[in-house]
Write an enzyme that holds these catalytic residues in place. Sequence first.
Site, PDB file in Angstrom:
ATOM      1  N   ASP A   1      13.606  54.983  75.631  1.00  0.00           N
ATOM      2  CA  ASP A   1      12.569  54.714  76.618  1.00  0.00           C
ATOM      3  C   ASP A   1      12.100  53.267  76.482  1.00  0.00           C
ATOM      4  OD1 ASP A   1      12.695  57.385  77.292  1.00  0.00           O
ATOM      5  OD2 ASP A   1      10.954  57.949  76.094  1.00  0.00           O
ATOM      6  N   LYS A   2      11.610  52.719  77.566  1.00  0.00           N
ATOM      7  CA  LYS A   2      11.110  51.338  77.561  1.00  0.00           C
ATOM      8  C   LYS A   2      10.075  51.121  76.456  1.00  0.00           C
ATOM      9  CE  LYS A   2       8.608  48.046  80.506  1.00  0.00           C
ATOM     10  NZ  LYS A   2       8.039  47.817  81.859  1.00  0.00           N
TER      11      LYS A   2
END
Length: 329
Positions: free
Chosen positions: A141-142
């Site tokens: 995930d970012k």
Amino acid sequence: MKTVAQIPVRDDDGETRLDRFLRRRFPELTQGQIEKLIRTGQVRVDGARAKAADRVAPGQVVRVPPLPDAPPPKAEGGLSPKDVAFAQSMVIHRDADVIILNKPQGLAVQGGAKTLRHVDALLPALKFERDDKPKLIHRLDKDTSGLLVLARHPAAAARVSSYFRGRTLNKVYWAVVLGSPRPPSGQIRGWLRKAGSPRDADREMVQRCLQQDEGAVHAITDYATMADAGGRLAWMALRPVTGRTHQLRFHMAEIGHAILGDPKYRCDRPTPGELPNRLHLHARAIELPQEKGKPLRIIAPLPEHMKETFAAVGFEESEGKNPFAVFDD
């Protein structure tokens, strides 16, 4: 290239389509140019005519005719020297097969409608001495920091991807969660599915579902408490037995102990206001099987916001020197 070349297919090229083999070796050629060279018999495999879709394998030899001069080289992937330096600063391990990055929190792995700076765009800076840019094997995930594995050639990509699919590698994440789980260690199991399909992949969320629901996937997470801060916060080691979207974030929130700083998956416990409001989830360690010898173990240093939280609440990072220990049988 002004002369006929006899190009051997290397072991690390793996088995691949002829046109793809040529695209990797001659990125200045268009797909149309490659197909014309093959169709007119100018490209041959072991002396015989071939088709673009025919597969070549290590040990074969591809004949390539003289090619026109390549255009002047452009900057690597259009990247600035600052981008190149940043991309290479993330590298914490490099060998003939893989590159492993310590991705910072806030950097997306792949682009989207509003995401222009991401790992995928930085890959040309990570070719080093090879002709091909490395390939992403998995995602983070970012807002999750930590270890991201890249393959340096097709054969490595196939092998390492099989480890991820077959659950034959060992990954450990560290997190800071709200409250202190009871029991302090255990396993979370259940069925998940994506909640809608927004265009921006980073905005995806998952929800609990039944096995028979459309899109249902089974998710399993092992967890162990490393330390707690008076029941207010806990330092957790998390091992995803399966690799589902947002699995760790969803599972911790579902048992009532959301990860500190998570804007998507919450619980009803209070969030300390004096700590950094950023996701406290870090891909800390990975153990990759090797074709020969012992597995490769890599550990990624904590990001600064987690170090700050550790210092503020009294967690001692040195107590988790071996991230795998809490899950060893």
